[in-house]
Motif scaffolding. Structure first.
Motif, mmCIF file in Angstrom:
data_model
loop_
_atom_site.group_PDB
_atom_site.id
_atom_site.type_symbol
_atom_site.label_atom_id
_atom_site.label_comp_id
_atom_site.label_asym_id
_atom_site.label_seq_id
_atom_site.Cartn_x
_atom_site.Cartn_y
_atom_site.Cartn_z
ATOM 1 N N ASP A 58 0.855 -1.139 -0.010
ATOM 2 C CA ASP A 58 0.074 0.001 -0.043
ATOM 3 C C ASP A 58 1.060 1.124 0.237
ATOM 4 O O ASP A 58 1.641 1.527 0.950
ATOM 5 N N HIS A 100 -4.757 -1.505 -4.836
ATOM 6 C CA HIS A 100 -5.000 -0.041 -5.623
ATOM 7 C C HIS A 100 -3.956 0.853 -5.111
ATOM 8 O O HIS A 100 -3.755 1.075 -4.016
ATOM 9 N N ASP A 104 -7.598 2.112 -2.446
ATOM 10 C CA ASP A 104 -9.141 2.155 -2.371
ATOM 11 C C ASP A 104 -9.794 0.545 -2.127
ATOM 12 O O ASP A 104 -10.880 0.466 -1.645
ATOM 13 N N LYS A 118 -12.463 -8.806 -5.339
ATOM 14 C CA LYS A 118 -11.969 -7.504 -5.008
ATOM 15 C C LYS A 118 -12.395 -7.283 -3.576
ATOM 16 O O LYS A 118 -13.649 -7.643 -2.965
ATOM 17 N N VAL A 147 -3.119 -3.385 -10.420
ATOM 18 C CA VAL A 147 -4.165 -2.376 -10.445
ATOM 19 C C VAL A 147 -3.392 -0.944 -10.651
ATOM 20 O O VAL A 147 -2.618 -0.639 -10.066
ATOM 21 N N ASP A 148 -4.001 -0.160 -11.719
ATOM 22 C CA ASP A 148 -3.552 1.090 -12.019
ATOM 23 C C ASP A 148 -4.289 2.306 -11.300
ATOM 24 O O ASP A 148 -5.043 1.835 -10.490
ATOM 25 N N GLY A 151 -7.945 2.393 -11.156
ATOM 26 C CA GLY A 151 -8.668 1.505 -10.823
ATOM 27 C C GLY A 151 -8.845 0.341 -11.742
ATOM 28 O O GLY A 151 -9.695 -0.567 -11.514
ATOM 29 N N ILE A 153 -8.179 -3.210 -13.558
ATOM 30 C CA ILE A 153 -7.384 -4.321 -13.063
ATOM 31 C C ILE A 153 -6.911 -5.255 -14.114
ATOM 32 O O ILE A 153 -7.637 -5.481 -15.264
ATOM 33 N N LYS A 168 -12.894 -0.873 -12.718
ATOM 34 C CA LYS A 168 -13.284 -1.450 -11.289
ATOM 35 C C LYS A 168 -14.148 -2.198 -10.763
ATOM 36 O O LYS A 168 -14.206 -2.586 -9.864
#
Length: 173
Positions: A58, A100, A104, A118, A147-148, A151, A153, A168
């Protein structure tokens, strides 16, 4: 023996899931071991692993998310390697995990179940996309995920020999 890697954007260190050694190790950019989590033996206590396959960081706080594959759980550690929490789900050979960039959500490639899951950062399931097959948005062996910032995937759909992009909400793009 590393399967999954993640660069910590806060300090440039590299986390590696050492699946055969049942450890997760953080290296400096020069290869020096900075942090080692796990005792090298298979186990299910907090901080122990059974063939971890992937890691993700993260970027907001450096928390490390570990896909502890054969314990069928996600373990979360702080930036210094201290255990924070874990969660389980209906995991069947989960191989890939990604946080993310804005914190998120977290996605998991629940590989043998041919689905993408998710979660919120605490492990609450937000959505699941189980779509066995070879069509658009379907998976045969989703091995890893990323994940960019928007959002989106990205799924490494190994047995279909392709990369797929989902929004997302899990819709094929």
């Amino acid at each position: 023996q590393a399967l999954g890697l993640a660069v910590d954007p806060n300090d440039g260190g590299v986390w590696a899931a050492m699946w055969l050694n049942n450890k997760v190790i953080k290296y400096s950019s020069t290869g020096k071991v900075l942090i080692e989590i796990g005792d090298g033996k298979r186990g299910s206590a907090p901080g122990q692993f059974d063939r971890p396959h992937d890691v993700s960081v993260d970027p907001r706080n450096g928390d490390l998310y570990v896909m502890d594959t054969y314990n069928k759980r996600v373990q979360v550690f702080d930036a210094k390697g201290k255990f924070k929490r874990e969660w389980t789900a209906n995991f069947i050979q989960p191989f890939g995990i990604a946080v993310h960039p804005g914190g998120d959500f977290v996605v998991v490639a629940n590989t043998a179940n041919r689905e993408i899951l998710k979660f919120d950062l605490k492990g609450e399931l937000l959505a699941s996309w189980k779509r066995p097959g070879s069509g658009k948005g379907e998976f045969r062996w989703p091995r890893n995920v990323s994940v960019d910032a928007e959002g989106h995937i990205y799924v490494a759909d190994t047995d279909n020999e392709r990369l797929q992009k989902l929004d997302k909400d899990g819709n094929w793009m």
